[in-house]
Motif scaffolding. Structure first.
Motif, PDB file in Angstrom:
ATOM      1  N   PRO A 150      26.611  40.975  38.000  1.00 16.72           N
ATOM      2  CA  PRO A 150      26.208  40.809  39.424  1.00 16.72           C
ATOM      3  C   PRO A 150      25.434  39.509  39.669  1.00 16.72           C
ATOM      4  CG  PRO A 150      25.618  42.993  38.608  1.00 16.72           C
ATOM      5  CD  PRO A 150      26.126  42.232  37.435  1.00 16.72           C
ATOM      6  N   GLU A 151      24.689  39.068  38.642  1.00 16.23           N
ATOM      7  CA  GLU A 151      23.910  37.831  38.838  1.00 16.23           C
ATOM      8  C   GLU A 151      24.781  36.590  38.849  1.00 16.23           C
ATOM      9  OE1 GLU A 151      20.679  37.578  36.120  1.00 16.23           O
ATOM     10  OE2 GLU A 151      19.747  39.402  36.912  1.00 16.23           O
ATOM     11  N   LYS A 152      25.965  36.709  38.270  1.00 14.15           N
ATOM     12  CA  LYS A 152      26.852  35.538  38.176  1.00 14.15           C
ATOM     13  C   LYS A 152      27.853  35.514  39.323  1.00 14.15           C
ATOM     14  CE  LYS A 152      24.967  34.181  34.427  1.00 14.15           C
ATOM     15  NZ  LYS A 152      25.247  34.752  33.117  1.00 14.15           N
ATOM     16  N   LEU A 153      27.826  36.597  40.102  1.00 16.08           N
ATOM     17  CA  LEU A 153      28.839  36.764  41.145  1.00 16.08           C
ATOM     18  C   LEU A 153      28.928  35.552  42.074  1.00 16.08           C
ATOM     19  CD1 LEU A 153      30.657  39.199  41.434  1.00 16.08           C
ATOM     20  CD2 LEU A 153      29.199  40.013  43.286  1.00 16.08           C
ATOM     21  N   ASP A 154      27.762  34.949  42.342  1.00 10.59           N
ATOM     22  CA  ASP A 154      27.743  33.794  43.252  1.00 10.59           C
ATOM     23  C   ASP A 154      28.377  32.565  42.630  1.00 10.59           C
ATOM     24  OD1 ASP A 154      26.508  35.166  45.163  1.00 10.59           O
ATOM     25  OD2 ASP A 154      24.477  34.455  44.718  1.00 10.59           O
ATOM     26  N   HIS A 155      28.435  32.546  41.291  1.00 15.23           N
ATOM     27  CA  HIS A 155      28.853  31.307  40.617  1.00 15.23           C
ATOM     28  C   HIS A 155      30.298  31.280  40.177  1.00 15.23           C
ATOM     29  CE1 HIS A 155      24.841  29.857  40.768  1.00 15.23           C
ATOM     30  NE2 HIS A 155      24.404  30.998  40.254  1.00 15.23           N
ATOM     31  N   ILE A 156      30.937  32.459  40.105  1.00 17.13           N
ATOM     32  CA  ILE A 156      32.280  32.450  39.515  1.00 17.13           C
ATOM     33  C   ILE A 156      33.271  31.588  40.289  1.00 17.13           C
ATOM     34  CG2 ILE A 156      32.055  34.650  38.280  1.00 17.13           C
ATOM     35  CD1 ILE A 156      33.616  35.955  40.560  1.00 17.13           C
ATOM     36  N   PHE A 157      32.965  31.321  41.571  1.00 16.90           N
ATOM     37  CA  PHE A 157      33.883  30.482  42.359  1.00 16.90           C
ATOM     38  C   PHE A 157      33.529  28.996  42.275  1.00 16.90           C
ATOM     39  CE2 PHE A 157      34.309  34.675  44.248  1.00 16.90           C
ATOM     40  CZ  PHE A 157      35.689  34.814  44.307  1.00 16.90           C
ATOM     41  N   ASP A 158      32.428  28.680  41.560  1.00 18.17           N
ATOM     42  CA  ASP A 158      32.053  27.268  41.416  1.00 18.17           C
ATOM     43  C   ASP A 158      33.021  26.573  40.471  1.00 18.17           C
ATOM     44  OD1 ASP A 158      29.923  27.856  42.962  1.00 18.17           O
ATOM     45  OD2 ASP A 158      28.419  27.846  41.340  1.00 18.17           O
ATOM     46  N   ALA A 159      33.246  25.264  40.753  1.00 12.16           N
ATOM     47  CA  ALA A 159      34.111  24.498  39.867  1.00 12.16           C
ATOM     48  C   ALA A 159      33.459  24.405  38.492  1.00 12.16           C
ATOM     49  CB  ALA A 159      34.343  23.105  40.430  1.00 12.16           C
ATOM     50  N   PHE A 160      34.249  24.489  37.459  1.00 11.80           N
ATOM     51  CA  PHE A 160      33.837  24.373  36.056  1.00 11.80           C
ATOM     52  C   PHE A 160      32.965  25.530  35.567  1.00 11.80           C
ATOM     53  CE2 PHE A 160      34.343  19.971  37.642  1.00 11.80           C
ATOM     54  CZ  PHE A 160      35.545  19.707  36.979  1.00 11.80           C
ATOM     55  N   TYR A 161      32.868  26.601  36.361  1.00 12.74           N
ATOM     56  CA  TYR A 161      32.124  27.759  35.855  1.00 12.74           C
ATOM     57  C   TYR A 161      33.093  28.617  35.038  1.00 12.74           C
ATOM     58  CZ  TYR A 161      29.652  32.090  35.357  1.00 12.74           C
ATOM     59  OH  TYR A 161      29.067  33.200  34.796  1.00 12.74           O
ATOM     60  N   THR A 162      32.774  28.795  33.759  1.00 11.79           N
ATOM     61  CA  THR A 162      33.635  29.638  32.916  1.00 11.79           C
ATOM     62  C   THR A 162      32.804  30.351  31.861  1.00 11.79           C
ATOM     63  OG1 THR A 162      35.571  29.662  31.476  1.00 11.79           O
ATOM     64  CG2 THR A 162      34.183  27.705  31.343  1.00 11.79           C
ATOM     65  N   THR A 163      33.258  31.540  31.463  1.00 13.33           N
ATOM     66  CA  THR A 163      32.585  32.248  30.361  1.00 13.33           C
ATOM     67  C   THR A 163      33.525  32.315  29.158  1.00 13.33           C
ATOM     68  OG1 THR A 163      33.386  34.332  31.268  1.00 13.33           O
ATOM     69  CG2 THR A 163      31.131  33.695  31.852  1.00 13.33           C
ATOM     70  N   LYS A 164      34.663  31.588  29.319  1.00 11.58           N
ATOM     71  CA  LYS A 164      35.670  31.670  28.241  1.00 11.58           C
ATOM     72  C   LYS A 164      35.589  30.436  27.359  1.00 11.58           C
ATOM     73  CE  LYS A 164      38.429  34.042  31.602  1.00 11.58           C
ATOM     74  NZ  LYS A 164      39.448  33.837  32.612  1.00 11.58           N
ATOM     75  N   ARG A 179      40.104  34.248  53.330  1.00  7.58           N
ATOM     76  CA  ARG A 179      38.851  34.436  52.616  1.00  7.58           C
ATOM     77  C   ARG A 179      39.168  35.054  51.263  1.00  7.58           C
ATOM     78  NH1 ARG A 179      34.086  37.363  52.768  1.00  7.58           N
ATOM     79  NH2 ARG A 179      35.057  39.313  53.388  1.00  7.58           N
ATOM     80  N   LEU A 180      38.476  34.611  50.206  1.00 10.87           N
ATOM     81  CA  LEU A 180      38.686  35.177  48.865  1.00 10.87           C
ATOM     82  C   LEU A 180      37.332  35.593  48.330  1.00 10.87           C
ATOM     83  CD1 LEU A 180      40.177  35.607  46.099  1.00 10.87           C
ATOM     84  CD2 LEU A 180      39.859  33.175  45.665  1.00 10.87           C
ATOM     85  N   TRP A 181      37.242  36.819  47.821  1.00 12.60           N
ATOM     86  CA  TRP A 181      35.954  37.277  47.301  1.00 12.60           C
ATOM     87  C   TRP A 181      36.153  38.267  46.144  1.00 12.60           C
ATOM     88  CZ3 TRP A 181      38.464  39.233  51.449  1.00 12.60           C
ATOM     89  CH2 TRP A 181      38.533  40.612  51.615  1.00 12.60           C
ATOM     90  N   ALA A 182      35.046  38.555  45.446  1.00 15.15           N
ATOM     91  CA  ALA A 182      35.121  39.460  44.296  1.00 15.15           C
ATOM     92  C   ALA A 182      34.096  40.565  44.439  1.00 15.15           C
ATOM     93  CB  ALA A 182      34.842  38.685  43.016  1.00 15.15           C
ATOM     94  N   SER A 183      34.407  41.729  43.851  1.00 14.91           N
ATOM     95  CA  SER A 183      33.430  42.823  43.850  1.00 14.91           C
ATOM     96  C   SER A 183      33.682  43.678  42.598  1.00 14.91           C
ATOM     97  CB  SER A 183      33.564  43.644  45.139  1.00 14.91           C
ATOM     98  OG  SER A 183      34.901  44.022  45.330  1.00 14.91           O
ATOM     99  N   PRO A 184      32.685  44.508  42.234  1.00 15.69           N
ATOM    100  CA  PRO A 184      32.904  45.344  41.035  1.00 15.69           C
ATOM    101  C   PRO A 184      33.918  46.457  41.306  1.00 15.69           C
ATOM    102  CG  PRO A 184      30.611  45.443  41.818  1.00 15.69           C
ATOM    103  CD  PRO A 184      31.371  44.694  42.829  1.00 15.69           C
ATOM    104  N   ASN A 185      34.650  46.818  40.268  1.00  8.39           N
ATOM    105  CA  ASN A 185      35.602  47.933  40.410  1.00  8.39           C
ATOM    106  C   ASN A 185      34.938  49.203  39.876  1.00  8.39           C
ATOM    107  OD1 ASN A 185      37.999  49.231  40.926  1.00  8.39           O
ATOM    108  ND2 ASN A 185      38.825  48.802  38.866  1.00  8.39           N
ATOM    109  N   GLU A 186      35.362  50.358  40.346  1.00  9.47           N
ATOM    110  CA  GLU A 186      34.837  51.644  39.864  1.00  9.47           C
ATOM    111  C   GLU A 186      35.873  52.300  38.962  1.00  9.47           C
ATOM    112  OE1 GLU A 186      31.889  52.925  40.116  1.00  9.47           O
ATOM    113  OE2 GLU A 186      31.165  51.278  41.365  1.00  9.47           O
ATOM    114  N   PRO A 187      35.603  52.845  37.838  1.00 13.60           N
ATOM    115  CA  PRO A 187      34.270  52.877  37.226  1.00 13.60           C
ATOM    116  C   PRO A 187      33.950  51.590  36.472  1.00 13.60           C
ATOM    117  CG  PRO A 187      35.825  54.084  35.864  1.00 13.60           C
ATOM    118  CD  PRO A 187      36.606  53.548  37.017  1.00 13.60           C
ATOM    119  N   ARG A 188      34.972  50.737  36.268  1.00 16.02           N
ATOM    120  CA  ARG A 188      34.689  49.489  35.559  1.00 16.02           C
ATOM    121  C   ARG A 188      35.687  48.423  35.967  1.00 16.02           C
ATOM    122  NH1 ARG A 188      36.499  51.233  29.509  1.00 16.02           N
ATOM    123  NH2 ARG A 188      37.212  49.100  29.241  1.00 16.02           N
ATOM    124  N   GLY A 189      35.387  47.220  35.572  1.00 13.99           N
ATOM    125  CA  GLY A 189      36.301  46.133  35.903  1.00 13.99           C
ATOM    126  C   GLY A 189      35.909  45.417  37.190  1.00 13.99           C
ATOM    127  N   ALA A 190      36.857  44.621  37.668  1.00 21.30           N
ATOM    128  CA  ALA A 190      36.568  43.795  38.847  1.00 21.30           C
ATOM    129  C   ALA A 190      37.694  43.910  39.875  1.00 21.30           C
ATOM    130  CB  ALA A 190      36.416  42.333  38.432  1.00 21.30           C
TER     131      ALA A 190
END
Ligand code: ADP
Length: 617
Positions: free
Chosen positions: A557-571, A592-603
């Motif tokens: 959740p803390e990274k949610l704001d950054h995943i759309f930034d250029a060059f942001y990667t965790t891979k 508009r493009l956005w992300a949210s958590p999936n239930e019970p897991r995932g995105a």
């Protein structure tokens, strides 16, 4: 303060009793001393005259009568009777009485004259002091000089700027004139005094604190009936504040001009009834004309790019008719062949006379247009680069997608040969094999086409697209990836999703990015389901909503704001450009493009696209 200028401060009664007392005293003393009638009469006369200085005539007349009676009774024989020795006493008493009345009368008249003169003087004095007050109250520095120009009077206002008559008297006043102007001012004043002409000049005078103030100095001569100058009267008006205000004003105008130049924004005014157009310097500069008092509609049209002339002409005609605010962007074709983009915005202003003006701003937006175009190009380059990278990641899938039909082609070819070689040749089966060959070859060709178009750097080309078709086309390319990562991909495609006006390749790129990310996310979880769901739905009145749901690692959740930034990667091998590019593509299409958590897991990643035909065109 008003002074009392009367001798007659005694009331008639007081005068009468003082007189009677004085006469009695004289009578008593003189009769004791045995002084004669003449001496007593003389002293009586003195008493009456003295008293008449402070009193009324009728009191003096009464006292004269008493004195006559006194003389007669005490000093004229027969003594102590009022009877008179007619010849002698009457000769003495009557002149006394007459003299006493004449003298008191004369004294009275002289007194009245003195009083009148004193009153007149008091009045003059009062008028003078009132005039003086008035002169002091005038909100200006008043002064006067003798006919030779030497200063002899200043009003009190001079004290407010710290100057006294002693600082200025005679020709000392030249000392307070600013040294730069002193010689000129002295010359001008001398000329005025010599020729008797009015004096007017702007000059700086020094105050007691050493500072200078600007004054407007004016003087006129006062002449007698023969035309001879008897005095000069002058007024210095302190215009320091006005000069300062003007200098401020001038400065703010200069700032405005500079600001207009910096922002490349000129201002304009257009009076509808007179047809007059006013431009600021910057507007003239943007249009590339020499500055002049006003501009004309023809001057505007002359510079407008031929392809925009109808648009601009139409706007001008409409505004003069319906008089509504206008806002438009158009091009100018400059005499040197260069093209400028301008943005004009004007608002209607009604003045109190009912006249209508348009007041507006005209911005030269050429550089921002060029920057936007450059940005668009850079984005297109980036989109292309990320597409090629994604294709690189998809090589296995693509090879598989091409290999499979090719293998089919080979086996169908062999089968076909076999059917033809058999005795008798089985034409029907051979035909079916040939048809399979064609079908598989087409399939392979389609995949290659799709890959080529994704790899190509094609310009943006919007068409009416069926979102479901696009989803299926794209998923074909990921089939092998899905299988390799043991994921299960399902789709829920809505029947009522409207067509959308988009670029096919860019839309495929976005779907591809989201699905590839989802595959990577599910493959990163050890055990557990590896589900992927791509669904479409109608969004609001006329848009579509696409959802990619996975049961992968999910989003911090803390990274949610950054995943759309250029060059942001965790891979480890990630570029961090996929989501940034996808978002800019979707936003460029008005979605508009956005992300949210999936239930019970995932995105869950979702985007909307409007299908608003008008906006899209
Ligand atoms: P890249 O895939 O090269 O890292 P992206 O811009 O596509 O670049 O993604 C940025 C980051 O967002 C990823 O590194 C990952 O941390 C996160 N992310 C994207 N999609 C998902 C997903 N479906 N589940 C979890 N995290 C994701």
């Amino acid at each position: 303060m008003k002074r009392e200028w009367t001798f007659g401060s005694w009331s008639p009664t007081a005068q009468f009793f003082v007189g009677v007392f004085a006469l009695a005293l004289v009578t008593f003393t003189f009769s004791r001393l045995g002084l004669g009638l003449a001496t007593t009469a003389f002293v009586y006369l003195m008493v009456i005259v003295l008293l008449s200085l402070t009193g009324r005539f009728f009191v003096s007349a009464l006292l004269s009568t008493i004195a006559v009676a006194g003389l007669n009774y005490f000093f004229a024989p027969p003594f102590f009777t009022l009877g008179a020795d007619l010849t002698r006493d009457i000769v003495l008493v009557i002149p006394f009485f007459v003299t006493s009345l004449i003298v008191t009368g004369l004294v009275g008249r002289a007194r009245r004259q003195t009083e009148a003169a004193l009153q007149a003087e008091a009045k003059t004095h009062e008028a003078e002091s009132e005039l003086r007050l008035a002169i002091d109250a005038i909100p200006a520095l008043v002064w006067s000089t003798l006919p030779d120009g030497s200063l002899d009077f200043i009003n009190r206002r001079w004290a407010e700027i710290g100057l006294t008559l002693d600082d200025l008297r005679g020709s000392q006043w030249t000392g307070i004139i600013h040294p730069d102007e002193r010689a000129r001012v002295t010359d001008m004043w001398r000329t005025a005094v010599e020729t008797g002409t009015a004096y007017e000049n702007l000059e700086r005078v020094r105050l007691r604190d050493g500072g200078y103030r600007w004054v407007l100095s004016r003087a006129l001569p006062l002449r007698d009936e023969l035309g001879k100058i008897i005095k000069w009267y002058g007024v210095d008006t302190d215009i320091e504040d006005r000069m300062r205000a003007e200098a401020a004003l001038r400065r703010s105008e200069a700032y405005l001009v500079e600001a207009q130049r910096l922002s490349k924004t000129g201002s304009l005014g257009w009076n509808i009834s007179s047809g007059e157009i006013f431009w600021s310097d910057e507007t003239f500069r943007i249009f590339g004309y020499e500055e002049m008092p006003s501009a004309t509609v023809d001057m505007v049209l002359q510079r407008v790019h031929p392809e925009d002339r109808a648009l601009v002409g139409g706007t001008i005609d409409r505004a003069s008719g319906d008089r509504k605010d206008f806002d438009l962007e158009h091009r100018l074709l400059m005499p040197d062949g260069s093209v400028k983009y301008v943005h004009v915005k004007a608002r209607r202003v009604d003045d109190e006379t009912g006249d209508i003006d348009f007041v507006g701003a005209l911005s030269d937006v050429t550089s921002s247009k060029e920057a936007a175009a450059a940005l668009q190009e850079a984005q297109a380059e980036l989109a292309h680069a990320t597409r090629v990278t994604t294709l690189g990641e998809l090589t296995a899938s693509i090879a598989h997608e091409v290999n499979q039909p090719l293998a089919g082609v080979v086996s169908s070819g062999n089968a076909c040969l076999r059917w033809l070689a058999s005795q008798p040749p089985n034409i029907e089966n051979a035909k079916q094999s040939a048809e399979r060959i064609i079908r598989d070859a087409n399939r392979a060709s389609e995949v290659i086409q799709r890959v080529r178009s994704l790899a190509k750097k094609a310009p943006l080309q919007k068409v009416w697209l069926d979102i479901n078709e696009t989803v299926l086309e794209t998923l074909v390319l990921t089939r092998m990836e899905v299988a390799q990562h043991r994921a299960s991909l399902s789709t829920e495609l809505s029947d009522d999703a409207p067509l959308v006006w988009t670029d096919r390749i860019q839309l495929q790129q976005v779907i591809l990015n989201l699905v590839m990310n989802a595959i990577e996310a599910v493959s990163a979880v050890g055990d557990g389901p590896r589900d992927l769901l791509v669904s479409t739905a109608k969004h609001e009145a006329d848009g579509v909503l696409l959802t990619v749901r996975d049961s992968g690692t999910g989003l911090d959740p803390e990274k949610l704001d950054h995943i759309f930034d250029a060059f942001y990667t965790t891979k480890r091998e990630g570029m961090g450009m996929g989501l940034a590019v996808s978002r800019s593509i979707i936003e460029a299409h008005g979605g508009r493009l956005w992300a949210s958590p999936n239930e019970p897991r995932g995105a869950v990643f979702q985007f909307t696209l409007p299908s608003n035909g008008e906006e899209a065109t």
